[in-house]
Structures are given as structure tokens and as C-alpha cells.
Design a protein around this motif. Sequence first.
Motif, PDB file in Angstrom:
ATOM      1  N   TYR A  31      -8.085   8.668   5.896  1.00  0.00           N
ATOM      2  CA  TYR A  31      -7.222   9.697   6.056  1.00  0.00           C
ATOM      3  C   TYR A  31      -7.003  10.037   4.620  1.00  0.00           C
ATOM      4  CZ  TYR A  31      -5.952   8.833  10.714  1.00  0.00           C
ATOM      5  OH  TYR A  31      -5.921   8.792  12.297  1.00  0.00           O
ATOM      6  N   VAL A  32      -6.735  11.428   4.327  1.00  0.00           N
ATOM      7  CA  VAL A  32      -6.459  12.135   3.048  1.00  0.00           C
ATOM      8  C   VAL A  32      -5.197  12.684   3.182  1.00  0.00           C
ATOM      9  CG1 VAL A  32      -7.126  13.917   1.316  1.00  0.00           C
ATOM     10  CG2 VAL A  32      -9.038  12.673   2.957  1.00  0.00           C
ATOM     11  N   LEU A  33      -4.327  11.768   2.024  1.00  0.00           N
ATOM     12  CA  LEU A  33      -2.881  12.108   2.013  1.00  0.00           C
ATOM     13  C   LEU A  33      -2.621  13.100   0.955  1.00  0.00           C
ATOM     14  CD1 LEU A  33      -2.556   9.678   3.813  1.00  0.00           C
ATOM     15  CD2 LEU A  33      -0.745   8.867   2.818  1.00  0.00           C
ATOM     16  N   ASN A  34      -1.678  13.888   1.114  1.00  0.00           N
ATOM     17  CA  ASN A  34      -1.148  14.866   0.206  1.00  0.00           C
ATOM     18  C   ASN A  34       0.197  15.097   0.493  1.00  0.00           C
ATOM     19  OD1 ASN A  34      -3.388  16.100  -1.662  1.00  0.00           O
ATOM     20  ND2 ASN A  34      -4.243  16.135   0.229  1.00  0.00           N
ATOM     21  N   GLY A  35       1.192  15.020  -0.758  1.00  0.00           N
ATOM     22  CA  GLY A  35       2.590  15.133  -0.492  1.00  0.00           C
ATOM     23  C   GLY A  35       3.150  14.168  -1.598  1.00  0.00           C
ATOM     24  N   THR A  36       4.541  14.654  -1.555  1.00  0.00           N
ATOM     25  CA  THR A  36       5.481  13.847  -2.709  1.00  0.00           C
ATOM     26  C   THR A  36       6.528  13.020  -1.842  1.00  0.00           C
ATOM     27  OG1 THR A  36       5.062  15.634  -4.178  1.00  0.00           O
ATOM     28  CG2 THR A  36       7.147  13.955  -4.551  1.00  0.00           C
ATOM     29  N   LYS A  37       6.947  11.802  -2.090  1.00  0.00           N
ATOM     30  CA  LYS A  37       8.114  11.167  -1.602  1.00  0.00           C
ATOM     31  C   LYS A  37       8.901  11.100  -2.702  1.00  0.00           C
ATOM     32  CE  LYS A  37       6.004  10.385   2.100  1.00  0.00           C
ATOM     33  NZ  LYS A  37       6.666  10.840   3.654  1.00  0.00           N
ATOM     34  N   ARG A  38      10.233  10.878  -2.299  1.00  0.00           N
ATOM     35  CA  ARG A  38      11.473  10.991  -3.454  1.00  0.00           C
ATOM     36  C   ARG A  38      12.417   9.926  -3.092  1.00  0.00           C
ATOM     37  NH1 ARG A  38      12.853  16.275  -5.559  1.00  0.00           N
ATOM     38  NH2 ARG A  38      11.156  15.737  -6.658  1.00  0.00           N
ATOM     39  N   TYR A  39      12.896   9.313  -4.187  1.00  0.00           N
ATOM     40  CA  TYR A  39      13.966   8.349  -4.228  1.00  0.00           C
ATOM     41  C   TYR A  39      13.390   6.917  -3.790  1.00  0.00           C
ATOM     42  CZ  TYR A  39      17.007  12.433  -4.710  1.00  0.00           C
ATOM     43  OH  TYR A  39      17.410  13.820  -5.155  1.00  0.00           O
ATOM     44  N   ILE A  40      12.034   6.501  -4.094  1.00  0.00           N
ATOM     45  CA  ILE A  40      11.497   5.397  -3.296  1.00  0.00           C
ATOM     46  C   ILE A  40      11.795   4.305  -4.140  1.00  0.00           C
ATOM     47  CG2 ILE A  40       9.232   4.372  -2.644  1.00  0.00           C
ATOM     48  CD1 ILE A  40      10.501   7.137  -1.237  1.00  0.00           C
ATOM     49  N   THR A  41      12.631   3.242  -3.557  1.00  0.00           N
ATOM     50  CA  THR A  41      13.102   2.070  -4.386  1.00  0.00           C
ATOM     51  C   THR A  41      11.690   1.312  -4.567  1.00  0.00           C
ATOM     52  OG1 THR A  41      14.960   1.994  -2.910  1.00  0.00           O
ATOM     53  CG2 THR A  41      14.746   0.093  -4.097  1.00  0.00           C
ATOM     54  N   ASN A  42      11.917   0.699  -6.079  1.00  0.00           N
ATOM     55  CA  ASN A  42      10.934  -0.205  -6.481  1.00  0.00           C
ATOM     56  C   ASN A  42       9.567   0.360  -6.639  1.00  0.00           C
ATOM     57  OD1 ASN A  42      12.736  -2.270  -6.695  1.00  0.00           O
ATOM     58  ND2 ASN A  42      12.268  -3.293  -4.889  1.00  0.00           N
ATOM     59  N   ALA A  43       9.416   1.674  -6.512  1.00  0.00           N
ATOM     60  CA  ALA A  43       8.117   2.537  -6.452  1.00  0.00           C
ATOM     61  C   ALA A  43       7.423   2.137  -7.764  1.00  0.00           C
ATOM     62  CB  ALA A  43       8.245   4.002  -6.447  1.00  0.00           C
ATOM     63  N   ASN A  44       7.882   2.162  -8.885  1.00  0.00           N
ATOM     64  CA  ASN A  44       7.551   1.680 -10.459  1.00  0.00           C
ATOM     65  C   ASN A  44       6.770   0.307 -10.256  1.00  0.00           C
ATOM     66  OD1 ASN A  44      10.409   0.935 -10.313  1.00  0.00           O
ATOM     67  ND2 ASN A  44      10.184   0.853 -12.401  1.00  0.00           N
ATOM     68  N   LYS A  45       7.461  -0.727  -9.388  1.00  0.00           N
ATOM     69  CA  LYS A  45       6.791  -1.850  -9.406  1.00  0.00           C
ATOM     70  C   LYS A  45       5.898  -2.311  -8.360  1.00  0.00           C
ATOM     71  CE  LYS A  45       9.815  -3.324 -12.996  1.00  0.00           C
ATOM     72  NZ  LYS A  45      11.133  -3.280 -12.580  1.00  0.00           N
ATOM     73  N   ALA A  46       5.922  -1.200  -7.325  1.00  0.00           N
ATOM     74  CA  ALA A  46       5.221  -1.524  -6.055  1.00  0.00           C
ATOM     75  C   ALA A  46       3.762  -1.681  -6.353  1.00  0.00           C
ATOM     76  CB  ALA A  46       5.667  -0.477  -5.345  1.00  0.00           C
ATOM     77  N   ASN A  47       3.053  -2.694  -5.572  1.00  0.00           N
ATOM     78  CA  ASN A  47       1.594  -2.676  -5.293  1.00  0.00           C
ATOM     79  C   ASN A  47       1.256  -2.129  -3.816  1.00  0.00           C
ATOM     80  OD1 ASN A  47       2.760  -5.564  -6.165  1.00  0.00           O
ATOM     81  ND2 ASN A  47       1.117  -4.625  -7.485  1.00  0.00           N
ATOM     82  N   LEU A  48       2.201  -1.826  -2.858  1.00  0.00           N
ATOM     83  CA  LEU A  48       1.795  -1.233  -1.611  1.00  0.00           C
ATOM     84  C   LEU A  48       2.934  -0.420  -1.541  1.00  0.00           C
ATOM     85  CD1 LEU A  48       1.308  -4.590   0.208  1.00  0.00           C
ATOM     86  CD2 LEU A  48      -0.389  -3.000  -0.407  1.00  0.00           C
ATOM     87  N   PHE A  49       2.648   0.631  -0.299  1.00  0.00           N
ATOM     88  CA  PHE A  49       3.494   1.447  -0.130  1.00  0.00           C
ATOM     89  C   PHE A  49       3.352   1.485   1.545  1.00  0.00           C
ATOM     90  CE2 PHE A  49       3.011   3.307  -4.105  1.00  0.00           C
ATOM     91  CZ  PHE A  49       4.110   3.158  -4.812  1.00  0.00           C
ATOM     92  N   THR A  50       4.662   1.575   2.151  1.00  0.00           N
ATOM     93  CA  THR A  50       4.518   2.020   3.800  1.00  0.00           C
ATOM     94  C   THR A  50       4.848   3.346   3.727  1.00  0.00           C
ATOM     95  OG1 THR A  50       5.113  -0.270   4.438  1.00  0.00           O
ATOM     96  CG2 THR A  50       5.308   1.579   5.853  1.00  0.00           C
ATOM     97  N   VAL A  51       3.889   4.145   4.021  1.00  0.00           N
ATOM     98  CA  VAL A  51       4.033   5.630   3.876  1.00  0.00           C
ATOM     99  C   VAL A  51       3.932   6.272   5.474  1.00  0.00           C
ATOM    100  CG1 VAL A  51       2.889   7.682   2.925  1.00  0.00           C
ATOM    101  CG2 VAL A  51       2.789   5.796   1.643  1.00  0.00           C
ATOM    102  N   MET A  52       5.113   7.161   5.572  1.00  0.00           N
ATOM    103  CA  MET A  52       5.152   8.152   6.669  1.00  0.00           C
ATOM    104  C   MET A  52       4.390   9.130   6.423  1.00  0.00           C
ATOM    105  SD  MET A  52       6.445   5.880   8.839  1.00  0.00           S
ATOM    106  CE  MET A  52       7.234   4.298   8.371  1.00  0.00           C
ATOM    107  N   ALA A  53       3.646   9.926   7.089  1.00  0.00           N
ATOM    108  CA  ALA A  53       2.865  10.913   7.107  1.00  0.00           C
ATOM    109  C   ALA A  53       2.351  11.759   8.243  1.00  0.00           C
ATOM    110  CB  ALA A  53       1.554  10.664   6.097  1.00  0.00           C
ATOM    111  N   ARG A  54       2.281  12.888   8.241  1.00  0.00           N
ATOM    112  CA  ARG A  54       2.277  13.953   9.291  1.00  0.00           C
ATOM    113  C   ARG A  54       0.829  13.886   9.660  1.00  0.00           C
ATOM    114  NH1 ARG A  54       5.157  16.480  12.413  1.00  0.00           N
ATOM    115  NH2 ARG A  54       6.948  16.243  10.888  1.00  0.00           N
ATOM    116  N   THR A  55       0.205  13.253  10.753  1.00  0.00           N
ATOM    117  CA  THR A  55      -1.190  13.421  11.071  1.00  0.00           C
ATOM    118  C   THR A  55      -1.527  14.605  11.860  1.00  0.00           C
ATOM    119  OG1 THR A  55      -0.513  11.559  12.802  1.00  0.00           O
ATOM    120  CG2 THR A  55      -1.823  10.733  10.690  1.00  0.00           C
ATOM    121  N   ASP A  56      -0.655  14.893  12.753  1.00  0.00           N
ATOM    122  CA  ASP A  56      -0.689  16.139  13.640  1.00  0.00           C
ATOM    123  C   ASP A  56       0.127  17.193  13.021  1.00  0.00           C
ATOM    124  OD1 ASP A  56      -0.929  17.843  15.736  1.00  0.00           O
ATOM    125  OD2 ASP A  56      -0.652  16.604  17.396  1.00  0.00           O
TER     126      ASP A  56
END
Length: 386
Positions: free
Chosen positions: A147-172
Motif C-alpha cells: 500500500y502506498v501511504l500519503n498524508g500527515t499525522k499530527r500530535y503523535i506521542t513519542n513519534a521522534n523516538k518511535a521505531n513503529l507506527f500504528t497508522v490509520m489510513a483511508r483505503t477506500d
Amino acid sequence: MAFDAEIRQALIEQVRRFVTERCIPIEAKVGEEDEVPQDVVDEMKSLGLFGLAVPEEYGGLGLDMETECLVALELGRTSPAFRSVAGTNIGIGSQALVLFGTEAQKEKWLPGIASGDLIASFALTEPGAGSDAGGLKTKAVRDGDHYVLNGTKRYITNANKANLFTVMARTDQDEPGAKGVSSFVVERDTPGVSVGVPEKKMGQQGAHVCDVIFDDARVPAKNMIGKEGEGFKVAMSVLDKGRLHISAVATGASERLIKEMVGYAMEREQFGKPIAQHQMIQAMMADSQAEAYAARCMILDAARRRDAGESITMLASSTKLFATEACGRIADRAVQVFGGAGYITDYGIERFYRDVRLFRLYEGTSQIQQIVIARELMKAANAGEL
């Protein structure tokens, strides 16, 4: 697993010692430097705090909800930044995998999350979508086995330290609202994933939030959590649990503030006697204690019901609404009891006042909790269960 009373008490006492001896003495330092020292983070790893809610077979402690809440109450007794270091691994960053992940996904990522070697973040909120999770715009377009993801997420806690993200994205893209949303695990080093600089915040220094940007980021289809279109269900299931956890952290903070408030009121003298002997001060202390006790009872009741397999959506929102709003009132009263000293940085009360303000916003604002509660009440009435 359900912990027996002896093991549970030993764990709680261990966490209490850590909070008292390691965290509380450096609260001001963390606030000033906007960073939790690495040696404290390492100690949190050794205590197993990153893996509280990860099942034992993947290296975690596998706590039941009641025990997790009891631990969160203890962690709440110090600056929220300390809990936040491991908070996304305990809750929203890991629970989508725990609840909905395939066996291969769990084996790949949960051991690292449990040990703290991998930091997991939860990427739901966007510049134009937060409370309205169904309105998110981040796209995930199928391309072969990716899947090719495009978009911006905001105010994501620990993002600067994160190795993994659980991402919600619109597939339909043709399905408006929540039904067209799916959930993915996205690794930080995926080409096209970038993280912004930490935001300057009102409080909770030492806990960082950042933008996460996806620019043609190719994510393997096997990284989808659950089925296509189940992202909203995944997110809401994660939030149910997280709301109880945050309620416990907020109530731990309430209990700490009451301790500080009472201690100061018994020492500070005005009109020839300690201010704790003045009835108006006593009223503020008493109201705070009653609210904190009510919140604690709500948390433990809802947690036990979840452990028994009951649906606790309405109870989790009720608890989160009451516990976090109560914490805000208690923090305000603490400043009032401290008087001018409550407004001065050296005493630390104003820092708590700023820190706890966030509890009423994240994991669903108080207003969203009210909407959830009302919706669940009407659902129960329609089913003849009210």
C-alpha cells in the motif's frame, strides 16, 4: 493473566519505590530539560514497564486490566512525562497488534515492544481530523503487494523516538466516514516516512509529540492490522482500554496533588494557626479526596468488568470523563491551597496544573466521552437493556 494478590502487591510496591526514589526527585530537572534521563528509561525497561500489557509469550508481563490500572495509578504520582516514555508501548502503540495482529505480526514486533527496544506510536490524529476519526484524509492505495501511504499525522506521542507506527489510513476513497479506514504497522525507516520536530507544549515536558509525514511510503500489505476497512474498529478497541489507563494515571496525579495540598496546608500558618484548620481549606481538601476516591472506584470496577469479558465502552468513557475532569479540579484547588506559592515554579504545583490539563484532551476529549456515553445509553435503551 490474572495476578494473584501477593505478586500484584510486590509489583505495585516495586513501581511505587521507583516513582518515589527515581522519578519524584528529578521532576523539576525533567521539566526544565524536556527530557527523561536515559538511565531512568533503562530502569523502566528492566522493571518491565514497557511490556505491562504485552502477553507473556511475547516477553511482556501480560497484566490483566485491573493490575495495569493499579500500576498506572502509581505511575501517575509523578510527572506524567515518565509514564509517557513507556505509555505508547503499554497502550495505544501496541494494543492494536495485541488485539488484532496476526501471529506473524505479533512474533515480529511484540517482543521488542515489551522490552522497550522498539518504541511504538499510534498515528490517528491529523491536521483536520482528531475527534472525528472517520474524517481522516491520509490515503493508503493498493499497489501490488504494498500500500502506498500519503498524508500527515499530527500530535503523535513519542513519534521522534518511535521505531513503529500504528497508522490509520483511508483505503477506500469512495467510502466516507469510518468504514473506508484501515490500520497498518509502518516501520520508521520506511522510505517516505519523516518525523517533524517536537512541538513546544503547555505542559508534560519530557514527553514529546511531533508530526509524522507519509510521502509515497510503500508499506507491505502484510502489515495491515485486521482486515481492510476495520481500522476504525481497531482504533476504538484500543481507545477503550487506553481510556481506563489514562483515567488511572490522572487519578494517581490527583492523589499526589492531595498529598501535597494537605502537607502544605498543615505547615502553612495564617491567622495564628495552620491553614488546614480553616474550614474553607478543609472543604477543598475534602472535595478533592471524595472525587479521587470516586474515580479510583470507577476505574477498578470498569477494569474488573473488562477482565470478566464485559463490553465496557460506556464505562470506559464515563470513567475517563469523570477521572480527568476531577483531576483538573483537584489541580486547580491545589494551586489555590498553596496560594502564591502555587503559582511559583519552585514548588512544582503549577507544573502539575499544566501537565494534567492534557488528560481531558487526549484519548478522546471530555466532549467526545459525553457523546460516546449518550450514544451507548440510547443503544442500550433501544435494546431494552437500560
